[in-house]
Design a protein around this motif. Structure first.
Motif, PDB file in Angstrom:
ATOM      1  N   GLY A   9      68.150  63.784   7.622  1.00  0.00           N
ATOM      2  CA  GLY A   9      67.342  64.528   6.663  1.00  0.00           C
ATOM      3  C   GLY A   9      65.913  64.580   7.154  1.00  0.00           C
ATOM      4  N   ALA A  10      64.952  64.319   6.241  1.00  0.00           N
ATOM      5  CA  ALA A  10      63.537  64.457   6.604  1.00  0.00           C
ATOM      6  C   ALA A  10      63.159  63.504   7.751  1.00  0.00           C
ATOM      7  N   LEU A  11      63.291  62.208   7.516  1.00  0.00           N
ATOM      8  CA  LEU A  11      62.862  61.273   8.574  1.00  0.00           C
ATOM      9  C   LEU A  11      63.893  61.154   9.686  1.00  0.00           C
ATOM     10  N   ARG A  31      75.657  65.629   6.064  1.00  0.00           N
ATOM     11  CA  ARG A  31      76.741  66.106   5.208  1.00  0.00           C
ATOM     12  C   ARG A  31      76.352  67.440   4.572  1.00  0.00           C
ATOM     13  N   LYS A  74      68.595  57.757   1.797  1.00  0.00           N
ATOM     14  CA  LYS A  74      67.932  57.186   0.628  1.00  0.00           C
ATOM     15  C   LYS A  74      68.587  55.836   0.287  1.00  0.00           C
ATOM     16  N   GLN A  84      80.566  53.751   6.228  1.00  0.00           N
ATOM     17  CA  GLN A  84      81.244  54.884   6.868  1.00  0.00           C
ATOM     18  C   GLN A  84      81.170  54.794   8.398  1.00  0.00           C
ATOM     19  N   GLN A  98      63.576  52.959   5.579  1.00  0.00           N
ATOM     20  CA  GLN A  98      63.830  53.134   4.142  1.00  0.00           C
ATOM     21  C   GLN A  98      62.675  52.594   3.307  1.00  0.00           C
ATOM     22  N   ASN A  99      62.402  53.282   2.223  1.00  0.00           N
ATOM     23  CA  ASN A  99      61.442  52.755   1.246  1.00  0.00           C
ATOM     24  C   ASN A  99      62.168  51.829   0.275  1.00  0.00           C
ATOM     25  N   SER A 121      57.796  53.740   7.275  1.00  0.00           N
ATOM     26  CA  SER A 121      57.158  54.843   8.006  1.00  0.00           C
ATOM     27  C   SER A 121      56.112  55.535   7.150  1.00  0.00           C
ATOM     28  N   ILE A 123      55.061  58.449   8.335  1.00  0.00           N
ATOM     29  CA  ILE A 123      55.267  59.867   8.671  1.00  0.00           C
ATOM     30  C   ILE A 123      55.628  60.588   7.371  1.00  0.00           C
ATOM     31  N   ALA A 125      57.447  63.690   6.102  1.00  0.00           N
ATOM     32  CA  ALA A 125      58.346  64.742   6.583  1.00  0.00           C
ATOM     33  C   ALA A 125      59.018  65.413   5.395  1.00  0.00           C
ATOM     34  N   LYS A 179      54.624  48.905   1.552  1.00  0.00           N
ATOM     35  CA  LYS A 179      55.032  50.314   1.484  1.00  0.00           C
ATOM     36  C   LYS A 179      55.330  50.713   0.041  1.00  0.00           C
ATOM     37  N   ARG A 276      65.574  69.590  -4.256  1.00  0.00           N
ATOM     38  CA  ARG A 276      66.904  69.888  -3.694  1.00  0.00           C
ATOM     39  C   ARG A 276      68.025  69.593  -4.687  1.00  0.00           C
ATOM     40  N   ARG A 278      68.856  66.695  -5.863  1.00  0.00           N
ATOM     41  CA  ARG A 278      69.531  65.451  -5.496  1.00  0.00           C
ATOM     42  C   ARG A 278      68.968  64.304  -6.345  1.00  0.00           C
ATOM     43  N   GLU A 281      65.142  58.414  -5.563  1.00  0.00           N
ATOM     44  CA  GLU A 281      65.207  56.996  -5.207  1.00  0.00           C
ATOM     45  C   GLU A 281      64.414  56.145  -6.206  1.00  0.00           C
TER      46      GLU A 281
END
Ligand code: NDP
Ligand code: KPL
Length: 331
Positions: A9-11, A31, A74, A84, A98-99, A121, A123, A125, A179, A276, A278, A281
Motif C-alpha cells: 500500500g502506501a508505505l 489484494r 495496518k 498467510q 507499523q504505527n 517511519s 515518510i 505516503a 511515534k 478508501r 477501509r 487503525e
C-alpha cells in the motif's frame, strides 16, 4: 537481494518501488484492486522520491522465500498477513513497518523463527487509488530490534538506508510510543477530512491534538517508557507538550512536529483509510493510549473521544469542520 514486501500500500508500495529502482528483486503481496493494478500496470511511485514505475511481481502471498521481508499492513491486518506468509518467512529477518504499539511483538506466535525488527517511519505516503502511491513528504525511518540482533537490525537498516533516510534506535518501546505521540496528528485530519496541514490551521483543533499528545506522553511515562526514539520529537518538544499551558504547547507543536510535514497536502494514513472506505487503525492508535491509560490509571479523555468520533465517521462518512471537531474532542 530478494526482498518480500507484504502489503504494497502506501508505505509498502514506496519501499517496493524504491528497492526495485536500485536493482533488488522485489516481490510484493497485495489484494483486491491493488493486486490487479500492480499486475496489470506495475506499481507507480510519485512525489518526494521521484517517479518510478516498478514492474514488480505481485501475488496474494509470497511465492518464494526472500532474504529480507517488510511487513507494511495496518495493525489490525498484521497477524493475518504474517500467518498467510509464515512458511515463506520461516527464519527470514522481518521488518514490521507499523504505527501503534503492537508491531513485531504481536507476531511472536505467527513468526517465531523470524528475527524481528520494528520500524517507525516519518515518510508520508498516500495511497488513494489502485497502483499509484504518492510520497507527500520524505522522512526518516527508524529501526529498533525486537528479537533481531543488533547486527540483523543494522543489516536491514543498510538495505533500506540505501533508498531512504534510515536511523536505528536502541529501544523499540520508546520508538513506538514516540511515534504514537506524533500520530495524534492523524486524528485531526481524519476527523476533519482534510490534510494534516489544513487541519492544524485551526488553533482550537491543534490544542486538542496537543492535549491528546500530552495524555500519550503521560501514559508512556507511567509505563516507564523513555520517549527518545524519533528525531521529530526531541526532548524539548516533549517537555513543552507535557508542561506548558495547552494553548502555548499547541503553538510549540505547530512549530515543531507539524512544521516538518512540508507543504504538500498530507492526508495521514487514518484519513486515507476513510477515503478508501477501509477500517481505520484508530483502535491501535488513540485506542492503545486509552487501553494503556486504563491499565496504568492515567486519564485519557481526549484519546477516548478521538476513538469514538473516528468510529462515528467510519460509520457515517460525516467529517466535522475544524471548530466542531475541536469541540467534539473536549472531554
Ligand atoms: N501512509 C503513511 O504515510 C504512513 C503509514 N504508517 C504506518 O504504516 C503501516 C502501513 O500503512 P499504510 O502503508 O498507510 O497502509 P495501506 O493501507 O496504504 O497499505 C496496506 C496495504 O496492505 C494490504 N493488505 C492488508 N492485509 C493484507 C494481506 N493479508 N495480504 C496482502 N495485502 C494486505 C491493504 O489492503 P486493503 O486496502 O484491502 O486493506 C493495503 O493495500 C500502518 O501501520 C501505518 O500506520 C507509518 C508512517 C506513515
Ligand atoms: C508520519 C505520518 C503522520 C505521516 O502522515 C504518519 O505516521 C501517518 O500518516 O500515519
Amino acid at each position: 537481494m530478494r526482498i518480500g514486501i507484504i502489503g504494497a500500500g502506501a508505505l509498502g508500495g514506496t519501499f517496493a518501488a524504491l528497492l526495485d529502482r536500485v536493482g533488488h528483486e522485489v516481490v510484493v503481496t497485495a489484494r483486491g484492486a491493488q493486486l490487479a493494478a500492480i499486475r496489470e500496470r506495475g506499481l507507480r511511485l510519485e512525489g518526494g522520491y521521484g517517479e518510478v514505475l516498478a514492474r514488480v511481481r505481485a501475488e496474494e502471498a509470497l511465492p518464494v522465500t526472500p532474504d529480507l521481508a517488510l511487513l507494511a499492513v495496518k495493525a489490525q491486518d498484521a497477524a493475518a498477513a504474517a500467518a498467510q506468509n509464515a512458511r515463506a518467512l520461516d527464519g527470514v529477518p522481518v521488518v514490521v513497518v507499523q504505527n501503534g504499539l503492537q508491531g513485531p511483538q504481536a507476531l511472536a506466535a505467527v513468526l517465531p523463527t523470524s528475527p524481528r525488527t520494528g520500524a517507525a517511519s516519518m515518510i508520508a505516503a498516500s495511497f488513494l487509488s489502485p497502483g499509484v502511491v504518492t510520497v507527500t513528504a520524505p522522512g526518516v525511518t527508524v529501526l529498533a530490534a525486537e528479537t533481531a540482533t543488533a547486527a540483523q537490525r543494522d543489516a536491514a537498516a543498510a538495505v533500506l538506508g540505501a533508498v531512504v533516510e534510515v536511523r536505528t534506535a536502541p529501544d523499540l518501546a520508546g520508538l513506538q510510543w514516540s511515534k504514537l505521540v506524533v500520530n495524534q496528528l492523524n486524528a485531526a485530519s481524519a476527523i476533519t477530512g482534510t490534510p494534516l496541514q489544513a487541519a492544524l490551521e485551526s488553533r482550537a483543533l491543534t490544542t486538542a491534538v496537543a492535549a491528546a499528545m500530552r495524555e500519550t506522553i503521560r501514559v508512556a511515562r507511567a509505563d516507564g517508557v523513555r520517549l527518545e526514539g524519533l528525531p521529530a520529537l526531541p526532548p524539548a518538544l516533549i517537555r513543552a507538550i507535557d508542561r506548558l499551558p495547552l494553548p502555548l504547547a499547541s503553538r510549540v507543536l505547530r512549530r515543531g512536529v507539524a512544521a516538518r510535514m512540508g507543504d504538500v497536502p498530507n492526508p495521514g494514513s487514518t484519513l486515507q483509510s476513510l477515503r478508501r472506505g477501509r477500517p481505520t487503525e484508530i483502535d491501535h492508535l488513540s485506542g492503545a493510549v486509552v487501553a494503556e491509560g486504563e491499565r496504568l490509571g492515567v486519564p485519557t479523555p481526549v484519546n477516548r473521544r478521538i476513538v469514538e468520533v473516528v468510529h462515528a465517521i467510519e460509520a457515517t462518512g460525516a467529517f466535522l469542520p475544524a471548530g466542531e471537531a475541536a469541540r467534539a474532542l473536549q472531554a
